[in-house]
Design an enzyme around this catalytic site. Structure first.
Site, PDB file in Angstrom:
ATOM      1  N   ASN A 192       5.949  -0.050   5.113  1.00 46.71           N
ATOM      2  CA  ASN A 192       4.745  -0.036   4.270  1.00 46.71           C
ATOM      3  C   ASN A 192       3.968  -1.321   4.503  1.00 46.71           C
ATOM      4  OD1 ASN A 192       4.382   2.337   2.871  1.00 46.71           O
ATOM      5  ND2 ASN A 192       5.800   1.781   1.239  1.00 46.71           N
TER       6      ASN A 192
ATOM      7  N   GLU B 171      -0.721   7.778  -5.592  1.00 48.63           N
ATOM      8  CA  GLU B 171       0.639   7.986  -6.132  1.00 48.63           C
ATOM      9  C   GLU B 171       0.797   7.243  -7.470  1.00 48.63           C
ATOM     10  OE1 GLU B 171       3.999   7.338  -3.288  1.00 48.63           O
ATOM     11  OE2 GLU B 171       4.690   5.845  -4.733  1.00 48.63           O
TER      12      GLU B 171
ATOM     13  N   HIS C  48      -2.831   6.551  -0.144  1.00 50.19           N
ATOM     14  CA  HIS C  48      -1.847   7.531  -0.637  1.00 50.19           C
ATOM     15  C   HIS C  48      -1.059   6.916  -1.792  1.00 50.19           C
ATOM     16  CE1 HIS C  48       2.361   8.859  -0.805  1.00 50.19           C
ATOM     17  NE2 HIS C  48       1.961  10.065  -0.408  1.00 50.19           N
ATOM     18  N   ASN C  49      -0.619   5.687  -1.602  1.00 46.68           N
ATOM     19  CA  ASN C  49       0.185   5.051  -2.645  1.00 46.68           C
ATOM     20  C   ASN C  49      -0.638   4.709  -3.885  1.00 46.68           C
ATOM     21  OD1 ASN C  49       2.204   5.215  -0.749  1.00 46.68           O
ATOM     22  ND2 ASN C  49       3.060   3.223  -1.276  1.00 46.68           N
TER      23      ASN C  49
ATOM     24  N   GLY D  10      16.557  -1.329  12.555  1.00 38.50           N
ATOM     25  CA  GLY D  10      16.611  -1.154  11.101  1.00 38.50           C
ATOM     26  C   GLY D  10      17.152   0.219  10.780  1.00 38.50           C
TER      27      GLY D  10
ATOM     28  N   SER E  67       5.731   8.692   4.373  1.00 34.79           N
ATOM     29  CA  SER E  67       5.899   8.983   2.952  1.00 34.79           C
ATOM     30  C   SER E  67       6.917  10.092   2.778  1.00 34.79           C
ATOM     31  CB  SER E  67       4.584   9.407   2.302  1.00 34.79           C
ATOM     32  OG  SER E  67       4.842   9.704   0.943  1.00 34.79           O
TER      33      SER E  67
ATOM     34  N   LYS F 195      -2.063   5.329   4.267  1.00 30.33           N
ATOM     35  CA  LYS F 195      -0.836   5.339   3.455  1.00 30.33           C
ATOM     36  C   LYS F 195      -1.015   4.492   2.199  1.00 30.33           C
ATOM     37  CE  LYS F 195       3.415   5.985   2.114  1.00 30.33           C
ATOM     38  NZ  LYS F 195       4.096   4.890   1.577  1.00 30.33           N
TER      39      LYS F 195
ATOM     40  N   VAL G  96      11.923  -2.093   9.069  1.00 25.10           N
ATOM     41  CA  VAL G  96      12.393  -3.344   8.477  1.00 25.10           C
ATOM     42  C   VAL G  96      11.413  -3.701   7.353  1.00 25.10           C
ATOM     43  CG1 VAL G  96      13.410  -4.128  10.647  1.00 25.10           C
ATOM     44  CG2 VAL G  96      11.048  -4.731  10.137  1.00 25.10           C
TER      45      VAL G  96
ATOM     46  N   GLY H 106      15.472   4.171   7.982  1.00 20.77           N
ATOM     47  CA  GLY H 106      15.740   4.167   9.420  1.00 20.77           C
ATOM     48  C   GLY H 106      16.811   5.181   9.779  1.00 20.77           C
TER      49      GLY H 106
ATOM     50  N   ALA I 231       8.421  -4.953   5.239  1.00 18.08           N
ATOM     51  CA  ALA I 231       7.066  -5.347   5.658  1.00 18.08           C
ATOM     52  C   ALA I 231       6.926  -6.863   5.553  1.00 18.08           C
ATOM     53  CB  ALA I 231       6.049  -4.658   4.758  1.00 18.08           C
TER      54      ALA I 231
ATOM     55  N   ARG J 296     -29.178 -10.330 -15.828  1.00 17.74           N
ATOM     56  CA  ARG J 296     -28.985 -11.162 -14.626  1.00 17.74           C
ATOM     57  C   ARG J 296     -30.269 -11.906 -14.283  1.00 17.74           C
ATOM     58  NH1 ARG J 296     -28.324  -8.420 -10.071  1.00 17.74           N
ATOM     59  NH2 ARG J 296     -27.161 -10.062  -9.021  1.00 17.74           N
TER      60      ARG J 296
HETATM   61  C1  6PG Z   1       6.322   7.112  -0.339  1.00 11.65           C
HETATM   62  C2  6PG Z   1       6.321   5.991  -1.342  1.00 11.65           C
HETATM   63  C3  6PG Z   1       7.066   4.808  -0.883  1.00 11.65           C
HETATM   64  C4  6PG Z   1       6.965   3.624  -1.840  1.00 11.65           C
HETATM   65  C5  6PG Z   1       7.708   3.818  -3.096  1.00 11.65           C
HETATM   66  C6  6PG Z   1       7.810   2.568  -3.966  1.00 11.65           C
HETATM   67  O1  6PG Z   1       5.231   7.571  -0.039  1.00 11.65           O
HETATM   68  O2  6PG Z   1       7.385   7.528   0.105  1.00 11.65           O
HETATM   69  O3  6PG Z   1       4.993   5.616  -1.565  1.00 11.65           O
HETATM   70  O4  6PG Z   1       6.561   4.438   0.357  1.00 11.65           O
HETATM   71  O5  6PG Z   1       7.485   2.528  -1.221  1.00 11.65           O
HETATM   72  O6  6PG Z   1       7.144   4.839  -3.818  1.00 11.65           O
HETATM   73  O7  6PG Z   1       6.576   2.040  -4.262  1.00 11.65           O
HETATM   74  P1  6PG Z   1       6.445   1.045  -5.515  1.00 11.65           P
HETATM   75  O8  6PG Z   1       7.703   0.224  -5.543  1.00 11.65           O
HETATM   76  O9  6PG Z   1       5.254   0.208  -5.263  1.00 11.65           O
HETATM   77  O10 6PG Z   1       6.347   1.914  -6.717  1.00 11.65           O
END
Ligand code: 6PG
Length: 507
Positions: free
Chosen positions: A115, A218, A214-215, A14, A140, A211, A86, A19, A88, A474
């Site tokens: 990812n 994000e 992390h997202n 990839g 990332s 990760k 490649v 890549g 996910a 409840r």
């Molecule tokens: C990173 C990002 C990355 C992610 C994009 C798009 O840490 O470099 O998290 O991995 O794929 O930010 O994410 P979304 O399309 O879900 O916004």
């Protein structure tokens, strides 16, 4: 194509944007890479770029192209290390199978750098045992990160890590002793000094889980910034350029971060075609690939309150209802009433709101990691996780240094909000968050993540919540029982709530 029998340190399957960038990064650090992609143009492209960018220190090509996987395997030193970049999902399984069919051996290491969902990584590690060593490493930092220094989040078997560690440490982003990233985005001149933004996170899916969180953070961080922008735009009527300058100013202080920095740049950009601020020309319909949603689902499954992250996912979902929103905008009115506002005070409030809400969002992310380590039998070092997010990644921010310190001072810290720095900051600046939420409510500007952050903060600091009434409800309709404040923990009580069973109020 060169004849390179067992001369390459690492193979790539990839050679798309990520890549190609990571392969060039490895080449800059002196590693020899064998690359394969189904698209021969991508192979050609990476070879040409490597030739153009090659440092004078290297007399020969650092990347070779392979037409097939069978051609790639003999070029690699053993145990072979093959990185998959490649999409996910199924492609990862399919390529692992093809590699096995092409002669990969049980000790060879296949590193999934996509990812991927952590549960897939756990499954693959056990499914491919005895055929190959499946290892996860989430990346990332986007294209520039992969090229010049990403944050790398590895998880898998510890022996494989020993093999990968020197390469991963070489290519990852580096931070100085103050935690600031050392940036030198020049091909052929890699950063070799500083603390690498990678560390072994644990077995099987640990890296991909970190990760994913992390997202999730994000998503929250981005949404909070967007809400701050929305308030300045709609409440104060500021133009994007003006707001961009405010973000640039904020970026010099405690809000210093990659996302604030790029927001400042974005807002000062104009459209070539129309001359309008470019942000105004972009359709307000947010995309997502799923990692934020996975974070929210995982939090819900484990019962971790991660509302800010979830609200950020929902905000993207709501944004996609373009046509419905258009109809609703003409039918549903906001019955709003807003008094006089002083722009300077409002900007200060929004700034403080952003910082407080951001702290709460990161706190939720770390809470989630804490729950996951019990659920999946991982042993996270939260300080190390904060450290490897200080450089290279999308959520890199100055205050991660403070998070790293909070967790190294107290590895058992239950919640970031209870670390002195964060407690004091929230106590000091929460008024801004309250003001921002009040102004948003009064003016009808949707700021779901700010609202959620305030609710989380107030909920977390509440000694008493109305969950007592909820337990009674409840028990009323489902005999689910409840515990009493004056009895042993775990002792269950049930009341016959019907009116005829209601005792007289004691005198
Ligand atoms: C990173 C990002 C990355 C992610 C994009 C798009 O840490 O470099 O998290 O991995 O794929 O930010 O994410 P979304 O399309 O879900 O916004």
């Amino acid at each position: 194509m060169l004849n390179s029998h067992q001369s390459c340190n690492i193979g790539f399957v990839g050679l798309g944007v990520m890549g190609k960038s990571l392969a060039l990064n490895l080449a800059d650090h002196g590693y020899k890479v064998a690359g394969f992609d189904l698209d021969s143009n991508k192979i050609k492209d990476v070879l040409e770029t490597e030739q153009k960018e090659r440092s004078a220190d290297f007399s020969e090509a650092r990347i070779i192209g392979c037409k097939t996987l069978e051609e790639m395997l003999p070029t690699l030193t053993t145990p072979r290390v093959i990185v998959l970049l490649v999409p996910a999902g199924n492609p990862v399984d399919a390529i692992c199978q093809q590699l096995i069919n092409s002669g990969l051996e049980p000790n060879d290491i296949v590193v999934d750098c996509g990812n991927s969902q952590w549960t897939d990584t756990i499954r693959r590690e056990s499914e491919f045992k005895g055929k190959l060593k499946f290892f996860g490493t989430a990346i990332s930092g986007g294209e520039v990160g992969a090229r010049f220094g990403p944050s790398l989040m590895p998880g898998g078997d510890a022996d494989s890590w020993k093999h990968l560690q020197p390469m991963w440490e070489a290519v990852s982003a580096k931070v100085d002793k103050n935690g600031a990233q050392i940036i030198q985005n020049i091909p052929g001149q890699p950063v070799t000094e500083g603390e690498p933004c990678t560390t072994y996170l644990g077995p099987n899916g640990a890296g991909h889980y970190v990760k994913m969180v992390h997202n999730g953070i994000e998503y929250a961080d981005m949404q909070l910034i967007c809400e701050a922008y929305h308030l300045m735009r709609s409440l104060l009527g500021y133009e994007p350029e003006e707001i961009g300058k405010i973000f640039a100013q904020w970026n010099k202080g405690e809000l210093n971060s990659y996302l604030v920095e790029i927001t400042a740049d974005i807002l000062q950009q104009y459209d070539n075609k129309t001359g309008a601020p470019l942000v105004d020309i972009i359709l307000d319909c947010a995309g997502q690939k799923g990692t934020g949603r996975w974070t929210s689902v995982s939090a819900t499954q484990m019962g971790v309150p991660a509302g800010i992250i979830s609200e950020s996912v929902y905000a993207r979902a709501l944004s996609t209802l373009t046509q419905e929103r258009e109809i609703a905008a003409s039918r549903l009115i906001g019955d709003v009433e807003l008094g006089d506002i002083d722009p300077e005070t409002v900007i200060e409030a929004i700034k403080n709101a952003l910082y407080c809400a951001k702290i709460c969002a990161y706190a939720q992310g770390f809470q989630l990691l804490r729950a996951a380590q019990t659920e999946y039998d991982w042993q996270f070092n939260f300080s190390d996780i904060a450290k490897i997010w200080r450089g290279g990644c999308i959520i890199r921010a100055s205050f991660l240094q403070k998070i790293a310190t909070a967790f190294s001072d107290n590895p058992n810290l239950e919640n970031l909000l209870l670390a002195d720095y964060f407690t004091n900051t929230l106590n000091d600046k929460q008024k801004g968050l309250r003001q921002a939420v009040v102004l948003a409510a009064q003016s009808g500007i949707p700021t779901p993540s700010f609202f959620s952050a305030l609710a989380y903060f107030d909920g977390y600091r509440s000694e008493i919540l109305p969950a007592n009434l909820l337990q009674a409800q409840r028990d009323f309709f489902g005999a689910h029982t409840y515990e009493r404040v004056d009895s042993e923990v775990g002792q269950k009580f049930h009341t016959f709530w019907q009116e005829e069973n209601r005792p007289e109020r004691p005198a």
